[in-house]
Design a protein around this motif. Structure first.
Motif, mmCIF file in Angstrom:
data_model
loop_
_atom_site.group_PDB
_atom_site.id
_atom_site.type_symbol
_atom_site.label_atom_id
_atom_site.label_comp_id
_atom_site.label_asym_id
_atom_site.label_seq_id
_atom_site.Cartn_x
_atom_site.Cartn_y
_atom_site.Cartn_z
ATOM 1 N N GLN A 120 38.090 -29.270 5.796
ATOM 2 C CA GLN A 120 37.859 -28.364 6.745
ATOM 3 C C GLN A 120 37.420 -28.894 8.028
ATOM 4 O O GLN A 120 37.531 -28.274 9.138
ATOM 5 N N LYS A 127 42.600 -18.742 11.123
ATOM 6 C CA LYS A 127 41.214 -18.691 10.765
ATOM 7 C C LYS A 127 41.369 -19.597 9.461
ATOM 8 O O LYS A 127 42.422 -19.454 8.735
ATOM 9 N N ILE A 133 41.083 -19.918 6.378
ATOM 10 C CA ILE A 133 40.585 -19.098 5.251
ATOM 11 C C ILE A 133 42.018 -19.124 4.244
ATOM 12 O O ILE A 133 43.206 -19.124 4.968
ATOM 13 N N GLU A 140 45.765 -17.739 4.967
ATOM 14 C CA GLU A 140 45.972 -17.352 6.499
ATOM 15 C C GLU A 140 47.031 -18.189 7.189
ATOM 16 O O GLU A 140 46.746 -19.441 6.842
ATOM 17 N N ASP A 165 37.318 -23.992 -3.286
ATOM 18 C CA ASP A 165 38.028 -22.726 -3.763
ATOM 19 C C ASP A 165 37.844 -22.929 -5.503
ATOM 20 O O ASP A 165 37.663 -21.987 -6.281
#
Ligand code: MIC
Ligand code: SF4
Length: 641
Positions: free
Chosen positions: A7, A18, A20, A23, A255
């Motif tokens: 990230q 974004k 996420i 996305e 995740d």
């Protein structure tokens, strides 16, 4: 906000979107790499884009796959890549300098930067804390031209490593353990981020073995933090200025999480014909071995080969075994030669091969009929070795060396104490086979030999697509099935018309004829269609044969992107049972294509059976636009991307 390593790098490079999972995001690309088997297409596509200045910080063109030069074809490809690289501002790594991923790790990978490579094992550089992604050729061409890459943000899986490896257990066994647990489709849509105490006990080449074979999980990429071990490696490569510490923040959210206790692992083996058919060596030892090969971008580092040399020292390989060793790079080979280690390898009976991919991509050293071959490589798909009936097992360098001496698959733990090999404090650095770009690019003439043929480009979407089902294949079809690559075919990577005669022939030898006779049509497939390599030829050649859509239960990431980038629609059965109801030579029809593609749900009429199937088009909005335009090149050229 607390961030993971991936990230952090993505947010530093985020151009839009974004972070996420699911996305669509655009990231800036610092470096690109190509190799010769995919490189000619990348540079033809780059030329077609009409740019005259590259946008990356550094781009490198390697020659490592096809170095046999059995005819003029390979050498013509090399010359084209060398001249086009010189003109466009790209570094050129000459044949002999080594396998792209090994050389990249040694000389170019930079923690915290991004790398896009036209080879599925590009994530090897993730061992050094680089966000390194494998992609199809046209994505790399566009990244060179625009300095950006579009992709769907993946889930981030934390792989928490605890404990320490036991003697004779190696990095290869860590990634084989993950393959055993997750299978070859378990990593699709995921980034594997390694963390935990166990990380500190792994050297950079060991980390790179693990990130390299993350490709076999189908992962987007794999990454380690950058720490003092990274610093020591860079310092030993005289590149300490490239060091940047990158650690995940405490409390960063992942995740998914997987735990591996390194102290519980034992030597593992991937059995024929898939990297996920993993069993403990204790369950299958004593199989008679005909051939052992040590090398490939997975396990050909200096420390791997010193370990092998220590095992082979003062011994002779078994009478019935052929042992071949391909060092990963000129640096590795030169160091082995300088300190005499090479002599131990040679004296044991090993055949020293060029620093190249060689047998890993079927370029020589094919095993005998029904032969058993142990390889330290990353893929053992049926027929990839060049011998259809051969049984290829994937093992660590330790298992390979001990088995070469014994003549049968052997558990190295039976040997007592293992050799302790440390990373060198200083590597021998000599970049004389890396040719810099020209200072006067206008004066450089690009040389294109007769083997370099034009490549096909897609046509904009038409309002109706109709055609026959030309082939129906099962689960886990690899790009080696779709576009085989052996010593006879690899020289023709720049010659799509020639290669088209071999498309999908391992599944149906009449496929090319059928496709040509019916002027194209549809492919039906099971789960994880297109797993394995990044080779764009697995899309370019179906495009050349008139394929407009592939209907599958699911797709591998890079292959799906390659289909889209070439204007072929990758459709997923909404009801997987529909796969059973469609047969070869059924006539299919898609109407109202523009509306359906935009919507992401496509109804297909089976005119032969009088049935209708609902298909999903799980691609991003810009990928839908690519389909409408008939491919990424068309879209980029129309300045809409
Ligand atoms: C492979 O290991 O299959 C290859 C050959 O390196 C491919 C690239 C290619 O087909 O050119 C890959 O892994 O992407
Ligand atoms: Fe080369 Fe084999 Fe690595 Fe592919 S997997 S890059 S063919 S060594």
């Amino acid at each position: 906000m607390q961030l993971t390593v991936a990230q952090k790098i993505i947010s530093e490079h985020l151009v839009s979107g974004k972070i996420i999972s699911g996305e669509e995001i655009i990231i800036s690309i610092d470096q690109t790499l190509t190799q010769d088997a995919t490189g000619t297409m990348v540079y033809l596509q780059l030329e077609a884009l009409g740019v005259n200045k590259i946008k990356t910080k550094k781009s490198i063109a390697y020659i490592d796959h096809n170095t046999l030069q059995t005819g003029s074809e390979n050498a013509d490809d090399h010359l084209y890549i060398q001249t086009v690289a010189k003109k466009y501002g790209i570094y050129f790594s000459k044949p002999g300098n080594g396998i792209c991923h090994q050389v990249h790790l040694e000389r170019f990978a930079v923690p915290g930067e991004t790398l896009l490579g036209s080879d599925s094992h590009t994530p090897t550089a993730g061992g050094m804390g680089m966000l390194a992604i494998g992609a199809g050729g046209v994505d790399v061409a566009v990244a060179i031209a625009q300095g950006e890459y579009h992709f769907t943000m993946s889930k981030i899986v934390k792989v928490n490593l605890t404990g320490r490896l036991n003697p004779w257990v190696s990095a290869k066994d860590i990634i084989l353990e993950l393959l055993k647990r997750l299978t070859v489709k378990g990593g699709v849509g995921k980034i594997f981020e390694y963390a935990g105490e166990g990380v500190k006990s792994l050297s950079i080449p060991q980390r790179a073995t693990i990130t390299n074979m993350g490709a076999e999980l189908g992962a987007t990429n794999s990454i380690f933090p950058s720490d003092e071990i990274t610093f020591e490696f860079l310092k030993a490569q005289k590149r300490e200025k490239d060091y940047l510490e990158i650690q995940a923040d405490e409390g960063a959210i992942y995740d998914e999480e997987i735990e591996i206790d390194l102290s519980q692992l034992e030597p593992l083996v991937a059995c024929p014909h898939s990297p996920d058919k993993v069993v403990p060596i204790s369950s299958i030892k004593n199989i008679k071995v005909d051939q052992v090969i040590i090398g490939s971008c997975t396990n050909s580092s200096y420390s791997d080969l010193v370990k092998v040399a220590r095992i082979l020292e003062d011994k002779t390989i078994a009478e019935h075994v052929s042992l071949a060793i391909a060092p990963g790079s000129k640096q590795v080979l030169a160091m082995l030669a300088q300190n005499g280690t090479l002599a131990s390898l040679i004296m044991s009976g090993a055949r020293i091969l060029e620093c190249a991919c060689g047998p890993c991509i079927g370029m020589g050293q094919s095993p005998p009929t029904d032969g058993v071959s142990l390889r330290t490589f990353n893929r053992n798909f049926k027929g990839r070795s060049g011998t259809l009936s051969a049984k290829v097992y994937l093992v660590s360098p330790e298992v390979a060396a001990v088995s070469a001496i014994n003549g049968y698959l052997s558990d190295p733990r039976d040997l007592g104490k293992p050799p302790i090999v440390k990373e060198p404090e200083s590597f021998f650095v000599n970049d004389n086979l890396i040719i810099p770009p020209a200072n006067n690019p206008d004066k450089v003439k690009i040389i294109k030999g007769p083997n370099i043929k034009p490549f096909p480009t897609g046509k904009p979407l038409s309002s109706k697509i109709q055609g026959k089902v030309l082939i129906k294949v099962k689960d886990n079809i690899t790009t080696d099935h779709i576009m085989p690559s052996n010593a006879k075919l690899l020289p023709y990577r720049s010659n799509i018309p020639y290669l088209s005669n071999y498309c999908l022939t391992p599944c149906d030898k009449n496929f090319p004829k059928k496709a040509k006779k019916n002027k194209g049509g549809f492919i039906i497939a099971g789960i994880n269609y297109g797993q394995g390599s990044s080779r764009e030829h697995a899309a370019l050649i179906p495009l050349y044969l008139g394929i407009r859509a592939v209907l599958a239960k699911s797709f591998a990431r890079i292959h799906q992107a390659n289909l889209v980038n070439n204007g072929i629609i990758p459709l997923i059965f909404k009801n997987p049972e529909d796969y059973d109801n469609v047969n070869e030579m059924d006539e299919l029809l898609i109407e109202n294509t523009f509306f359906q593609v935009k919507k992401g749900i496509v109804k297909i009429k089976n005119l032969t059976k009088g049935k209708e199937y609902k298909m999903l088009l799980n691609i991003t909005a810009s990928q839908k636009e690519i389909i409408v335009q008939g491919g990424l090149l068309n879209l980029v050229k129309s300045n809409m991307f």
